[in-house]
Design a protein around this motif. Structure first.
Motif, PDB file in Angstrom:
ATOM      1  N   THR A  22       0.885  -1.424  -0.399  1.00  0.00           N
ATOM      2  CA  THR A  22      -0.324  -0.246  -0.426  1.00  0.00           C
ATOM      3  C   THR A  22       1.219   1.152   0.493  1.00  0.00           C
ATOM      4  O   THR A  22       1.940   1.344   0.010  1.00  0.00           O
ATOM      5  CB  THR A  22      -0.586  -0.371   1.576  1.00  0.00           C
ATOM      6  OG1 THR A  22      -0.226   0.492   2.621  1.00  0.00           O
ATOM      7  CG2 THR A  22      -1.232  -0.871   1.473  1.00  0.00           C
ATOM      8  N   SER A  23       0.249   2.411  -0.340  1.00  0.00           N
ATOM      9  CA  SER A  23       1.264   3.785  -0.306  1.00  0.00           C
ATOM     10  C   SER A  23       2.251   3.925   1.357  1.00  0.00           C
ATOM     11  O   SER A  23       2.694   4.476   1.571  1.00  0.00           O
ATOM     12  CB  SER A  23       0.217   4.679  -0.137  1.00  0.00           C
ATOM     13  OG  SER A  23      -1.139   4.637   0.356  1.00  0.00           O
ATOM     14  N   GLN A  38       1.020  -4.375   3.862  1.00  0.00           N
ATOM     15  CA  GLN A  38       0.358  -5.043   5.314  1.00  0.00           C
ATOM     16  C   GLN A  38      -0.648  -6.167   5.143  1.00  0.00           C
ATOM     17  O   GLN A  38      -0.204  -6.804   3.858  1.00  0.00           O
ATOM     18  CB  GLN A  38      -1.587  -3.699   5.521  1.00  0.00           C
ATOM     19  CG  GLN A  38      -0.579  -2.571   5.422  1.00  0.00           C
ATOM     20  CD  GLN A  38      -1.884  -1.042   5.264  1.00  0.00           C
ATOM     21  OE1 GLN A  38      -3.000  -2.023   5.192  1.00  0.00           O
ATOM     22  NE2 GLN A  38      -1.602   0.197   5.274  1.00  0.00           N
ATOM     23  N   VAL A  39      -0.661  -6.747   6.346  1.00  0.00           N
ATOM     24  CA  VAL A  39      -1.807  -7.818   5.951  1.00  0.00           C
ATOM     25  C   VAL A  39      -2.755  -7.798   6.083  1.00  0.00           C
ATOM     26  O   VAL A  39      -3.500  -7.105   7.043  1.00  0.00           O
ATOM     27  CB  VAL A  39      -0.915  -8.984   7.053  1.00  0.00           C
ATOM     28  CG1 VAL A  39      -1.950 -10.414   6.937  1.00  0.00           C
ATOM     29  CG2 VAL A  39       0.235  -9.333   6.450  1.00  0.00           C
ATOM     30  N   ILE A  40      -4.188  -8.575   4.866  1.00  0.00           N
ATOM     31  CA  ILE A  40      -5.604  -8.231   5.447  1.00  0.00           C
ATOM     32  C   ILE A  40      -6.399  -9.379   4.981  1.00  0.00           C
ATOM     33  O   ILE A  40      -5.395 -10.556   5.104  1.00  0.00           O
ATOM     34  CB  ILE A  40      -5.629  -6.954   3.942  1.00  0.00           C
ATOM     35  CG1 ILE A  40      -5.350  -7.934   2.750  1.00  0.00           C
ATOM     36  CG2 ILE A  40      -5.297  -5.179   4.462  1.00  0.00           C
ATOM     37  CD1 ILE A  40      -6.839  -6.943   1.600  1.00  0.00           C
ATOM     38  N   SER A  41      -7.011  -8.917   4.813  1.00  0.00           N
ATOM     39  CA  SER A  41      -8.199 -10.919   4.627  1.00  0.00           C
ATOM     40  C   SER A  41      -9.779  -9.952   4.129  1.00  0.00           C
ATOM     41  O   SER A  41     -10.003  -8.902   4.395  1.00  0.00           O
ATOM     42  CB  SER A  41      -8.627 -11.408   6.399  1.00  0.00           C
ATOM     43  OG  SER A  41      -9.190 -10.875   6.607  1.00  0.00           O
ATOM     44  N   THR A  48      -8.241  -8.306  -3.920  1.00  0.00           N
ATOM     45  CA  THR A  48      -7.644  -6.608  -4.499  1.00  0.00           C
ATOM     46  C   THR A  48      -8.108  -6.283  -5.605  1.00  0.00           C
ATOM     47  O   THR A  48      -7.750  -5.129  -5.288  1.00  0.00           O
ATOM     48  CB  THR A  48      -6.240  -7.101  -4.647  1.00  0.00           C
ATOM     49  OG1 THR A  48      -5.388  -7.798  -4.709  1.00  0.00           O
ATOM     50  CG2 THR A  48      -5.584  -7.999  -2.703  1.00  0.00           C
ATOM     51  N   LEU A  49      -8.762  -6.945  -6.413  1.00  0.00           N
ATOM     52  CA  LEU A  49      -8.153  -6.040  -7.485  1.00  0.00           C
ATOM     53  C   LEU A  49      -9.144  -4.947  -7.895  1.00  0.00           C
ATOM     54  O   LEU A  49      -9.898  -4.659  -8.563  1.00  0.00           O
ATOM     55  CB  LEU A  49      -9.512  -7.407  -8.974  1.00  0.00           C
ATOM     56  CG  LEU A  49      -8.459  -8.276  -9.424  1.00  0.00           C
ATOM     57  CD1 LEU A  49      -8.932  -9.698 -10.360  1.00  0.00           C
ATOM     58  CD2 LEU A  49      -7.047  -7.888 -10.007  1.00  0.00           C
ATOM     59  N   VAL A  50     -10.161  -5.120  -6.603  1.00  0.00           N
ATOM     60  CA  VAL A  50     -11.615  -3.631  -6.753  1.00  0.00           C
ATOM     61  C   VAL A  50     -11.852  -3.057  -5.502  1.00  0.00           C
ATOM     62  O   VAL A  50     -12.229  -2.577  -4.899  1.00  0.00           O
ATOM     63  CB  VAL A  50     -13.569  -4.530  -6.397  1.00  0.00           C
ATOM     64  CG1 VAL A  50     -12.949  -6.012  -7.835  1.00  0.00           C
ATOM     65  CG2 VAL A  50     -12.962  -6.013  -5.234  1.00  0.00           C
ATOM     66  N   GLY A  52      -6.067   1.064  -4.469  1.00  0.00           N
ATOM     67  CA  GLY A  52      -4.565   1.342  -3.496  1.00  0.00           C
ATOM     68  C   GLY A  52      -4.382   0.125  -2.816  1.00  0.00           C
ATOM     69  O   GLY A  52      -3.779  -0.383  -2.026  1.00  0.00           O
ATOM     70  N   LEU A  53      -4.062  -1.239  -3.580  1.00  0.00           N
ATOM     71  CA  LEU A  53      -3.873  -2.419  -2.743  1.00  0.00           C
ATOM     72  C   LEU A  53      -2.888  -3.484  -4.029  1.00  0.00           C
ATOM     73  O   LEU A  53      -3.446  -3.211  -4.976  1.00  0.00           O
ATOM     74  CB  LEU A  53      -4.379  -3.006  -2.349  1.00  0.00           C
ATOM     75  CG  LEU A  53      -5.755  -3.152  -0.956  1.00  0.00           C
ATOM     76  CD1 LEU A  53      -6.396  -3.503  -0.907  1.00  0.00           C
ATOM     77  CD2 LEU A  53      -4.689  -2.216   0.138  1.00  0.00           C
ATOM     78  N   PHE A  54      -1.734  -3.901  -3.963  1.00  0.00           N
ATOM     79  CA  PHE A  54      -1.064  -4.732  -4.681  1.00  0.00           C
ATOM     80  C   PHE A  54      -1.342  -5.915  -4.005  1.00  0.00           C
ATOM     81  O   PHE A  54       0.105  -5.435  -2.933  1.00  0.00           O
ATOM     82  CB  PHE A  54      -0.155  -3.875  -5.376  1.00  0.00           C
ATOM     83  CG  PHE A  54       0.559  -4.218  -6.707  1.00  0.00           C
ATOM     84  CD1 PHE A  54       0.070  -3.644  -7.437  1.00  0.00           C
ATOM     85  CD2 PHE A  54       1.894  -5.526  -6.481  1.00  0.00           C
ATOM     86  CE1 PHE A  54       0.567  -4.275  -9.393  1.00  0.00           C
ATOM     87  CE2 PHE A  54       1.980  -5.502  -7.924  1.00  0.00           C
ATOM     88  CZ  PHE A  54       1.525  -4.898  -9.189  1.00  0.00           C
ATOM     89  N   PRO A  55      -1.453  -7.223  -3.979  1.00  0.00           N
ATOM     90  CA  PRO A  55      -0.953  -7.990  -3.706  1.00  0.00           C
ATOM     91  C   PRO A  55       0.365  -8.423  -3.799  1.00  0.00           C
ATOM     92  O   PRO A  55       0.967  -8.327  -4.791  1.00  0.00           O
ATOM     93  CB  PRO A  55      -1.998  -8.527  -4.646  1.00  0.00           C
ATOM     94  CG  PRO A  55      -2.218  -8.497  -6.037  1.00  0.00           C
ATOM     95  CD  PRO A  55      -1.923  -7.406  -5.816  1.00  0.00           C
TER      96      PRO A  55
END
Length: 211
Positions: free
Chosen positions: A132-133, A137-140, A147-149, A152-155
């Motif tokens: 992220t900017s 980060q770790v997200i679920s 993450t496509l939708v 600001g997130l790039f997996p």
């Protein structure tokens, strides 16, 4: 027509951490079903000639939940296969090591956050390491969400939290699955390539072109 991508390793390559039986069922049945259904639904929606990434985003924008769920799951699984490699592969290095240190004070900190997020996630979904900017980060995400939708997130990596990803090998012990997955089969070379792509150095993962 969207294709079921081949696994980037043999079915027994990730054993004993992910068994051949799990991979065979997960890839050949679950993932295949999502791809087959996406082909059917995308054709009806007039999107069959579009990259799968576009189909996922368009289905999200129009509220076509059935198409979104199947197309996003097809994409998520393809990314998941690439997020793994045979045990004994290289650990993070270079820019990826620096990014991990800046955001998590090292690999153990990242593992702790990753496992905690995955264990604490209720029901089905995915646990991601994303850029992220503000750094890593770790997200679920729940169910098929990805993450496509999300702006600001790039997996970089993802692990499947649906029970079919681990139940044959670990029963209901999701924590043991996530710990062993992170320590032994997480594909840090793929994560490093994705990190480079997030800054414009090379192209990030894309689903294989339709036939």
């Amino acid at each position: 027509m969207y294709v079921l991508p081949d696994l980037p390793y043999s079915e027994d390559a990730l054993a004993p951490f992910v068994s051949a039986d799990t991979l065979r069922t997960h890839h050949g049945k679950h993932h295949k079903t999502y791809v087959d259904k996406t082909n059917e639904l995308a054709a009806k929606a007039g999107l069959a000639d579009r990259p799968l990434e576009d189909v996922v985003r368009q289905a999200s924008r129009t509220g076509d939940k059935t198409l979104f769920n199947n197309a996003a799951q097809a994409w998520n699984h393809a990314f998941f296969w690439r997020s793994m490699r045979a045990p004994g592969g290289p650990q993070p290095n270079g820019e990826l090591t620096r990014a991990i240190a800046e955001s998590f004070d090292g690999l153990e900190g990242l593992k702790e956050a990753f496992v905690k997020e995955g264990v604490g996630h209720f029901a089905s979904g995915w646990v991601w390491i994303v850029m992220t900017s503000d750094g890593l980060q770790v997200i679920s995400t729940h169910d098929a969400d990805d993450t496509l939708v999300r702006e600001g997130l790039f997996p970089l990596l993802v692990c499947d939290l649906w029970e079919h990803a681990y139940y044959l090998d670990y029963k209901n012990d999701r924590k043991a699955f996530l710990e062993r997955w992170f320590d032994n089969v997480a594909n840090w070379d793929f994560a490093a390539a994705q990190l480079s792509a997030s800054t414009g150095e090379g192209e990030g993962f894309r689903y294989p072109a339709s036939e």
